[in-house]
Design an enzyme around this catalytic site. Structure first.
Site, PDB file in Angstrom:
ATOM      1  CG  ASP A 179      -1.588   1.235   1.541  1.00  0.00           C
ATOM      2  OD1 ASP A 179      -2.305   1.714   0.644  1.00  0.00           O
ATOM      3  OD2 ASP A 179      -1.435   1.790   2.652  1.00  0.00           O
ATOM      4  CG  ASP A 214      -2.146   2.449   6.449  1.00  0.00           C
ATOM      5  OD1 ASP A 214      -2.342   2.139   5.246  1.00  0.00           O
ATOM      6  OD2 ASP A 214      -2.544   3.510   6.944  1.00  0.00           O
TER       7      ASP A 214
HETATM    8 MG    MG Z   1      -2.914   3.133   3.492  1.00  0.00          MG
END
Ligand code: MG
Length: 279
Positions: free
Chosen positions: A33, A215
């Site tokens: 990501d 995350d």
């Molecule tokens: Mg992220």
């Protein structure tokens, strides 16, 4: 926990995974990501950047591994602009847009027919929300409208305004909604996620080691897909790495194998990965 400790849980799982990457780097796949994982979260998404040390380690990994892919909620072109690494794959808008390492772009054709609906919601949001007063930033990604409210002085009030003026009208049109840190997204009601994009990439090669760094809630679909992929073949090893801050949603922590301290922790994990594959 000492202040300097960057890998806060799952050292053993990380070592096992790195050993699998080390034994056959070209059979290794790294999926990453962007925001909150390799670039720090900032109030305005356009201000986010990937630092030079991160770029260097990612470039070296792209040369050595079988696959490096950046999997973002941003529009594909925006994610690509932030990284600008040739030889990597890019997944934009949570799996709706895919760019293979050879540069070929594949937008999900089913998403195209929702663009006009999403654009009508975007126009109504720009008209009906007092963005400056509410601390809202609208990010129009063509197939997806992101409504960020990290800048809100009164987050509860702003959230209520977004729910009433954007989310509910979009839902009643039949569009999909997803949410993250101070964020709602209006999107086509299609079952494309970071997980479906991850599946597509992993099934596209003979990989034996996989790592997914993320995350936020949308990354959990990638974590789960990676785990399912590894479980299908005993030769495969995988680890899901979560960049943890005080705001990290609980499912991200529960579904990760390795917990690291925010973006510096991801940098540490990637540096160790590079060391394992001969960098
Ligand atoms: Mg992220």
């Amino acid at each position: 926990m000492p202040d300097g400790q960057l890998i806060t849980k799952g050292e053993t799982e990380l070592d096992t995974c790195l050993a699998a990457f080390a034994s056959a780097p070209r059979a290794g796949a790294l999926l990453c990501d962007i925001d909150g994982t390799i670039s720090a979260i900032v109030a305005r998404p356009e201000d986010a950047a990937v630092s030079q040390p991160f770029r260097d380690v990612l470039a070296a990994l792209t040369e050595r591994l079988g696959l490096v892919a950046f999997v973002t909620g941003r529009a594909l072109e925006d994610g690509r602009r932030m990284i600008s690494l040739d030889g990597a794959a890019y997944i934009g808008t949570h799996g709706l847009e895919v760019m293979a390492p050879d540069g070929q772009v594949l937008t999900e054709p089913q998403a195209e027919r929702y663009i006009s609906e999403v654009q009508e919601v975007a126009a109504a949001a720009a008209r009906d929300l007092d963005c400056d007063a509410l601390g809202v930033v609208l990010e129009n990604k063509r197939t997806v409208l992101a409504v960020h409210y990290r800048l809100a002085a009164d987050a509860a009030r702003t959230r209520h305004e977004i729910l009433t003026r954007v989310v509910e009208p979009a839902r009643s049109r039949g569009l999909g909604i997803s949410s993250g840190h101070f964020l709602f997204e209006v999107r086509p009601p299609l079952p494309f996620t970071k997980g479906t994009a991850t599946r597509r990439l992993l099934d596209g090669g003979d990989y034996l080691a996989g790592m997914f760094c993320g995350d936020d809630l949308t990354d959990v679909t990638g974590f789960k897909t990676l785990h399912d992929w590894a479980a299908r073949d005993a030769r495969r090893a995988a680890c899901a790495v979560a960049a943890v801050t005080a705001e990290t949603p609980r499912p991200v922590i529960e579904d990760a194998d390795v917990l690291v301290r925010a973006t510096p922790g991801v940098y540490e994990a990637l540096t160790r990965l590079l060391g394992a594959v001969g960098g």
